[in-house]
Design an enzyme around this catalytic site. Structure first.
Site, PDB file in Angstrom:
ATOM      1  CE  LYS A   1      -3.852  -2.447   2.054  1.00 47.78           C
ATOM      2  NZ  LYS A   1      -4.487  -2.951   3.272  1.00 47.78           N
TER       3      LYS A   1
ATOM      4  CD  GLN B   1      -3.487  -4.700   6.358  1.00 44.15           C
ATOM      5  OE1 GLN B   1      -3.422  -3.740   5.600  1.00 44.15           O
ATOM      6  NE2 GLN B   1      -3.965  -5.864   5.974  1.00 44.15           N
TER       7      GLN B   1
ATOM      8  CG  ASP C   1     -10.027  -0.698   3.927  1.00 41.84           C
ATOM      9  OD1 ASP C   1      -9.590  -0.985   2.793  1.00 41.84           O
ATOM     10  OD2 ASP C   1      -9.401  -0.939   4.973  1.00 41.84           O
TER      11      ASP C   1
END
Length: 279
Positions: A52, A96, A119
């Site tokens: 990422k 995460q 997300d």
């Protein structure tokens, strides 16, 4: 099989477009910044976080990295999220997963401001998707739609079957296919006569979480098969939910594992960071 859907190529295409878009934004004085929080040092999570960061660097999105020890208290993590919610220079916040067991995952995800939830997991964004309002969309399902569109595969009017009903993939996948005017059926562990249903599919999306679960008996000739799964077999090699060798001779198009859906997830995360929810 006539078409092997190349997720590596398509994801690179998208990142190149985003890089140009980000250069235009910077020329107008606009910046984008993604804050990535990792709690603990799970090896798979560390790989994802590194990827990422690399994608941010390539596209031109600034990134902030918070690597917290596994014993971090839940309240400490929530306090960091509250701080980032209030920072005008931070456009996106990503925690995460998975989190250590002592931290309530749902509470953490709910703490992220919906307008920074790149997300697409916050109930506000999920609700916006379900009623057709603008909002962030889960990256993997959004990536599947781009794979289909950029491979010239028509969704409108097609019979689409989604195997799996998870909140992260199955449910948003069904809603996105519906938004593209597909006719959608969701199958799951309690579905009866499963193969009868999947053999009707023009487009089959496998997100069931079982290695090589979908073989040639599940599909009709000429179907498009999208494999969202990722596993390691007994030899340590990557494989998906689809038995590629069995399915490929019957299908019109298939995504490989690796190199299919996987690269698209990060590309669509970058799209969420660069484009925001207005577009």
């Amino acid at each position: 099989m006539e078409l092997l859907i190349d997720g590596k190529r398509i994801s690179q295409e998208i990142k190149d477009e985003l890089r140009e878009r980000m250069a235009e934004l910077k020329a107008q004085g606009a910046e984008r910044c993604l804050a990535v929080i990792q709690v603990g040092n799970d090896p798979a999570s560390s790989v994802y976080v590194r990827n990422k960061k690399k994608a941010c660097e390539y596209v031109g999105v600034d990134s902030l990295s918070y690597e917290l020890p596994a014993e971090t208290a839940e309240e400490e993590l929530l306090a960091l999220i509250r701080e980032l919610n209030g920072r005008p220079d931070v456009n996106g916040i990503l925690v995460q997963l998975p989190l250590p067991r002592h931290i309530n995952e749902e509470r953490v995800l709910l703490a992220i401001a919906p307008e920074k939830d790149v997300d697409g997991f916050h109930p506000v964004n999920v609700g916006n998707l379900s009623i057709g309002r603008p909002g962030y969309v889960s990256c993997t399902p959004a990536g599947v739609i781009q794979l289909l569109k950029r491979s010239g595969i028509e969704i409108e009017g097609k019979e689409c079957v989604v195997l799996g009903r998870s909140n992260i993939v199955g449910k948003p996948m069904a809603m996105l296919l519906l938004r593209e005017n597909g006719t959608v059926t969701i199958c799951h562990s309690r579905t009866q006569n499963l193969k009868e249903i999947t053999r009707r599919a023009d487009i089959l999306v496998a997100a069931v979480g079982k290695p090589k679960f979908v073989d040639g008996d599940f599909i009709k000739d000429g179907a498009v098969v999208i494999d969202v799964g990722i596993h390691r077999n007994a030899e340590g090699k990557l494989c998906g939910d689809v038995d590629f060798a069995s399915v490929a001779p019957k299908a019109y198009a298939v995504t490989p594992v690796p190199g299919g859906v996987g690269p698209m997830t990060i590309a669509m995360l970058m799209a969420n960071c660069v484009n925001g929810i207005e577009e």
